[in-house]
Design a protein around this motif. Structure first.
Motif, PDB file in Angstrom:
ATOM      1  N   UNK B  77      -7.550 -11.935   7.327  1.00 50.24           N
ATOM      2  CA  UNK B  77      -7.960 -10.523   7.351  1.00 50.24           C
ATOM      3  C   UNK B  77      -7.116  -9.697   6.388  1.00 50.24           C
ATOM      4  N   UNK B  78      -5.791  -9.925   6.398  1.00 47.05           N
ATOM      5  CA  UNK B  78      -4.937  -9.126   5.518  1.00 47.05           C
ATOM      6  C   UNK B  78      -5.187  -9.476   4.049  1.00 47.05           C
ATOM      7  N   UNK B  79      -5.538 -10.742   3.780  1.00 44.71           N
ATOM      8  CA  UNK B  79      -5.857 -11.109   2.395  1.00 44.71           C
ATOM      9  C   UNK B  79      -7.049 -10.313   1.893  1.00 44.71           C
ATOM     10  N   UNK B  80      -7.999 -10.044   2.808  1.00 42.95           N
ATOM     11  CA  UNK B  80      -9.177  -9.268   2.415  1.00 42.95           C
ATOM     12  C   UNK B  80      -8.946  -7.770   2.557  1.00 42.95           C
ATOM     13  N   UNK B  84      -6.806  -2.911   9.707  1.00 44.81           N
ATOM     14  CA  UNK B  84      -7.038  -2.367  11.055  1.00 44.81           C
ATOM     15  C   UNK B  84      -7.474  -3.473  12.018  1.00 44.81           C
ATOM     16  N   UNK B  85      -8.374  -4.360  11.543  1.00 44.52           N
ATOM     17  CA  UNK B  85      -8.819  -5.459  12.407  1.00 44.52           C
ATOM     18  C   UNK B  85      -7.651  -6.387  12.731  1.00 44.52           C
ATOM     19  N   UNK B  86      -6.743  -6.541  11.758  1.00 43.99           N
ATOM     20  CA  UNK B  86      -5.635  -7.482  11.961  1.00 43.99           C
ATOM     21  C   UNK B  86      -4.645  -6.974  13.009  1.00 43.99           C
ATOM     22  N   UNK B  87      -4.486  -5.636  13.097  1.00 43.98           N
ATOM     23  CA  UNK B  87      -3.439  -5.075  13.975  1.00 43.98           C
ATOM     24  C   UNK B  87      -3.539  -5.567  15.422  1.00 43.98           C
ATOM     25  N   UNK B 112       0.482  -6.986   2.501  1.00 48.03           N
ATOM     26  CA  UNK B 112      -0.777  -6.393   2.052  1.00 48.03           C
ATOM     27  C   UNK B 112      -0.595  -4.907   1.735  1.00 48.03           C
ATOM     28  N   UNK B 113       0.138  -4.206   2.615  1.00 50.46           N
ATOM     29  CA  UNK B 113       0.359  -2.773   2.390  1.00 50.46           C
ATOM     30  C   UNK B 113       1.148  -2.550   1.110  1.00 50.46           C
TER      31      UNK B 113
END
Lengths: 303, 197
Positions: B77-80, B84-87, B112-113
């Motif tokens: 998810x973070x790669x994409x 928010x979904x990853x949290x 990612x950030x």
């Protein structure tokens, strides 16, 4: 362990000073910490007998400054010494090696002698440790700034091998124990075990009891039980031989009266010509139950 | 009672217990084998899921899935860029017993950030980059709090810290611990000046 010690001669003017003799702050090493490292510190307070640290006065774990967290506080009493073990975590991103000061804090020692509590405030002095940079000040130039970062890595895989090996091992053991059970109960492939004569008789009687009733069936059932007794003893056993049989095989003694009834019914059926009378006296279901009991006794005896 | 007399007693007790033991043993062993087999099968299935996620295929993961599988999904998810979904999944990992996996998930989110902040900086967009760097630093710090020996997180926190220094003269008592809601970053912007000119 290298000692960093700060001996504080407390002010003699306060009444508490007489009760607290010395304070010392020690760390395993006062230099060489990177950001994120845990820093251990031990505060040793030497006080008069009976004084202990008041837990309400201890510093609470949590962030202290923007670069320092206090993670854990533990207390310990060793004779007159009160020990306070503190675990900090530094988040100082140093550009050069430098010394950082950890602020001091007050704690309270209390002694309860039954008539009332005496408290002595103590100031733990500030102390310092050295942080070091993790990277060079000017790293080699990269076109994409994201290349300065360490990669995300990948999720570790689970190792299914230990569980699989355990499953295989247990399955092999289960198979072995099934074989052992089959041996004990004279199941296939151990049907013809001499020491399990009654197991065979029990099976034959159970099969006969399930089928249609009749005089021929009853006779077959009695014969099956006879064969069991004969095989167990290794010779032909008749009604008169029963006491000898029970003497040679004491495990079947509790079934003696039932066996006597069986021999009586057998004599009536085969030599008295009264199959119907024998059936009424000692029915097939009772023969099956007797065979079951004898098979269990034979298993218990064969330890 | 003499030792000779006790021996037959013990043998009789063993004789009574043995047939029952022999009956229970295969049942217990088979149950154990089935439980271990199920666990091995679950492990193999989780590994297949991790491989699929690493290969770029998205598969839905529940909060009850094995921890490495949840971590693989967080990383996908973070790669994409779906932070928010990853949290939500990261929180299930952090509250679980495997703290190192939680730290790695938090670290992936921070990376990612920070990469997003780098992209803004490359386009000279300084305003959106600042809060992203602050959030990344908070996440690295949380990862290190969970796993103090996480060297990659130390390194990247150092990178992020050099982009945006702390200002000790403000006497920030709480530092990166400030509980900033990621979606309410704009509250950091100073309000209208008050009072007479």
């Amino acid at each position: 362990m290298r000692r960093l010690w700060l001996l504080l001669a407390l002010l003699a003017a306060t009444p508490a000073a007489a009760q607290v003799h010395a304070i010392e702050v020690r760390t395993p090493r006062p230099f060489g910490y990177f950001l994120g490292d845990l820093v251990q510190a031990t505060v040793e307070i030497e006080a008069e007998d009976g004084f202990v640290l008041q837990s309400a006065s201890l510093p609470r774990p949590g962030p202290l400054t923007y670069w320092l967290d206090l993670r854990a506080v533990e207390t310990e009493t060793a004779g007159p010494r009160q020990r306070l073990r503190l675990t900090y975590q530094t988040f100082y991103a140093a550009l050069d090696a430098r010394s950082l000061e950890v602020p001091g804090f007050p704690v309270t020692l209390v002694r309860d002698d039954g008539r009332g509590a005496t408290s002595a405030p103590v100031q733990v002095p500030a102390w310092s440790f050295g942080v070091s940079p993790l990277r060079e000040v000017q790293p080699p130039r990269r076109d994409d700034p994201a290349d300065y970062l360490r990669p995300d890595g990948s999720a570790p895989r689970l190792d299914p091998a230990p569980a699989r090996n355990a499953a295989l091992g247990l399955a092999v053991l289960a198979l072995a124990s099934l074989l052992w059970l089959a041996l004990d109960r004279a199941w296939w492939p151990f049907r013809q075990r001499r020491t399990r004569a009654f197991a065979l008789a029990q099976r034959q009687l159970a099969a006969l009891a399930r089928g249609p009733e009749g005089e021929a069936v009853y006779r077959d059932g009695l014969l099956a039980l006879h064969r069991g007794v004969d095989q167990m003893d290794g010779r032909r056993v008749l009604a008169d031989d029963l006491p000898g049989f029970l003497a040679r095989h004491p495990a079947f003694r509790p079934h003696g009266p039932e066996l006597a009834r069986f021999f009586a019914a057998s004599r009536l059926a085969f030599f008295g010509g009264g199959v119907a009378a024998a059936r009424a006296q000692w029915p097939l279901a009772r023969a099956a139950a007797t065979a079951r009991g004898l098979a269990a006794a034979e298993r218990e005896a064969a330890s | 009672m003499s030792a000779q007399a006790m021996l037959p007693d013990r043998r009789a007790a063993w004789g009574r217990a043995r047939p029952r033991l022999l009956l229970a043993l295969p049942v217990l062993l088979l149950a154990g084998a089935a439980a271990c087999g199920l666990s091995a099968w679950r492990g193999a299935r989780a590994n297949a899921g991790i491989a699929a996620l690493d290969a770029g295929r998205d598969i839905p993961i529940t909060a009850e899935a094995p921890a490495p599988l949840r971590l693989a999904r967080v990383m996908a998810l973070t790669r994409r860029g779906q932070t928010e979904e990853a949290e939500g999944l990261i929180e299930t990992l952090e509250t679980g017993p495997e703290t190192q996996l939680g730290a790695r998930a938090r670290y992936a989110l921070a990376n990612t950030r920070l990469r997003r902040a780098f992209a803004h900086l490359a386009r000279n967009e300084l305003d959106p980059a600042g809060p992203l760097i602050t959030l990344a630093r908070q996440d690295y710090r949380r990862a290190l709090q969970a796993w103090p020996d996480f060297w990659d997180a130390k390194f990247n926190l150092d990178v992020a810290s050099r982009l945006l220094r702390d200002f000790p003269e403000f006497d920030r008592k709480s530092g990166d611990e400030l509980k900033a809601e990621p979606k309410k970053i704009w509250t950091d912007i100073p309000g209208q000046p008050r009072g007479a000119p």
